[in-house]
Design a protein around this motif. Structure first.
Motif, mmCIF file in Angstrom:
data_model
loop_
_atom_site.group_PDB
_atom_site.id
_atom_site.type_symbol
_atom_site.label_atom_id
_atom_site.label_comp_id
_atom_site.label_asym_id
_atom_site.label_seq_id
_atom_site.Cartn_x
_atom_site.Cartn_y
_atom_site.Cartn_z
ATOM 1 N N LEU A 154 -7.784 -2.919 0.416
ATOM 2 C CA LEU A 154 -8.058 -1.521 0.760
ATOM 3 C C LEU A 154 -9.552 -1.267 0.966
ATOM 4 O O LEU A 154 -9.936 -0.455 1.803
ATOM 5 C CB LEU A 154 -7.531 -0.598 -0.339
ATOM 6 C CG LEU A 154 -6.023 -0.423 -0.436
ATOM 7 C CD1 LEU A 154 -5.658 0.331 -1.707
ATOM 8 C CD2 LEU A 154 -5.471 0.302 0.792
ATOM 9 N N GLN A 189 0.822 7.029 -7.111
ATOM 10 C CA GLN A 189 -0.334 6.195 -7.394
ATOM 11 C C GLN A 189 -0.626 6.080 -8.884
ATOM 12 O O GLN A 189 -0.967 4.996 -9.372
ATOM 13 C CB GLN A 189 -1.570 6.751 -6.675
ATOM 14 C CG GLN A 189 -2.750 5.797 -6.659
ATOM 15 C CD GLN A 189 -2.534 4.611 -5.738
ATOM 16 O OE1 GLN A 189 -2.255 4.780 -4.564
ATOM 17 N NE2 GLN A 189 -2.684 3.402 -6.269
ATOM 18 N N LEU A 204 -4.492 -5.681 -3.933
ATOM 19 C CA LEU A 204 -4.333 -4.499 -3.098
ATOM 20 C C LEU A 204 -5.647 -3.738 -2.964
ATOM 21 O O LEU A 204 -6.060 -3.374 -1.850
ATOM 22 C CB LEU A 204 -3.257 -3.590 -3.701
ATOM 23 C CG LEU A 204 -3.030 -2.248 -3.004
ATOM 24 C CD1 LEU A 204 -2.559 -2.445 -1.573
ATOM 25 C CD2 LEU A 204 -2.024 -1.401 -3.793
ATOM 26 N N ASN A 205 -6.324 -3.516 -4.057
ATOM 27 C CA ASN A 205 -7.567 -2.755 -4.013
ATOM 28 C C ASN A 205 -8.651 -3.480 -3.217
ATOM 29 O O ASN A 205 -9.455 -2.840 -2.528
ATOM 30 C CB ASN A 205 -8.060 -2.465 -5.437
ATOM 31 C CG ASN A 205 -7.177 -1.459 -6.149
ATOM 32 O OD1 ASN A 205 -6.534 -0.626 -5.513
ATOM 33 N ND2 ASN A 205 -7.130 -1.525 -7.473
ATOM 34 N N ARG A 249 0.836 -1.205 0.000
ATOM 35 C CA ARG A 249 0.000 0.000 0.000
ATOM 36 C C ARG A 249 0.867 1.249 0.000
ATOM 37 O O ARG A 249 0.626 2.202 -0.749
ATOM 38 C CB ARG A 249 -0.918 -0.006 1.223
ATOM 39 C CG ARG A 249 -1.672 1.289 1.479
ATOM 40 C CD ARG A 249 -2.422 1.210 2.808
ATOM 41 N NE ARG A 249 -3.112 2.453 3.114
ATOM 42 C CZ ARG A 249 -2.586 3.485 3.780
ATOM 43 N NH1 ARG A 249 -1.319 3.416 4.197
ATOM 44 N NH2 ARG A 249 -3.284 4.568 4.023
#
Length: 209
Positions: free
Chosen positions: A184, A165, A180-181, A158
């Motif tokens: 998150l 980004q 990752l998303n 992250r």
């Protein structure tokens, strides 16, 4: 002696982040003390002189001040999602060693006397490419569901992604980006990233989770 364990934490620290996520999934309640790293409370230094977060002060007076050990402590009390069954020691060591070394120099090049961190960004990217290859075959590093290894690595990936980004989102790493998303956007991550005021002695107790 306190009845509840006391966790000294800093919201944005990746080490503290993974400890909080393990505590949250375990459901084991602690007293949370949010610290500011430039103004560390003497109570924390007294129990852990090295002065880094997270620090867990147990009810019996014992201190756990390594994030992975705090994760294991919490999950040893209660591990409802079987996180402890999926610990990849080699992958975690690569994250906490070479990848973290490269990440720090990419994110903060001037701290290390560097003009920029691009060389170290490329070194970190090699590690992430390996994760992407694994995640192309399964949704999580631990298999079909997130587990210990995923959460141990996630806060550092992250941090890498957030450094630039737009550049990260354009990389040909679709499996890693989806992983990752997903983390998150998870309720677990949202719960662990609640903002709390800086703790000082005498403040009202904040319970977590």
């Amino acid at each position: 002696m306190t009845e509840l364990p006391i966790l000294y934490s800093f919201r944005r620290c990746p080490y503290a982040m993974r400890a909080r996520m393990a505590i949250a999934v375990s459901g084991i309640q602690v007293e949370l003390r949010e610290v500011v790293l430039r103004d560390k409370p003497p109570e924390m230094i007294a129990v852990s002189p090295k002065g880094t977060v997270p620090v867990l002060l147990l009810g019996d007076g014992n201190v756990v001040d390594e994030s992975l050990d705090i994760m294991r402590w919490a999950l040893a009390q209660h591990d409802p999602e079987s996180w402890l069954a999926h610990q990849d020691a080699v992958m975690i060591a690569a994250n906490d060693g070479p990848f973290k070394h490269a990440l720090d120099r990419y994110k903060y090049p001037h701290r290390y006397g560097l003009a920029d961190g691009l060389e170290h960004r490329e070194a970190a990217l090699e590690h992430l490419s390996g994760l992407n290859e694994l995640l192309a075959t399964q949704p999580y590093l631990g298999g079909s569901a997130p587990a210990f290894t995923d959460i141990a690595l996630f806060p550092f990936v992250r941090q890498f992604a957030a450094t630039d980004q737009i550049w990260f989102d354009a990389l040909p790493l679709p499996a890693l980006q989806a992983w990752l998303n997903g983390l998150l956007a998870s309720d677990l991550f949202g719960q662990t990233m609640t903002r709390y005021p800086k703790w000082t002695a005498g403040d009202e107790t904040i319970l977590f989770p």
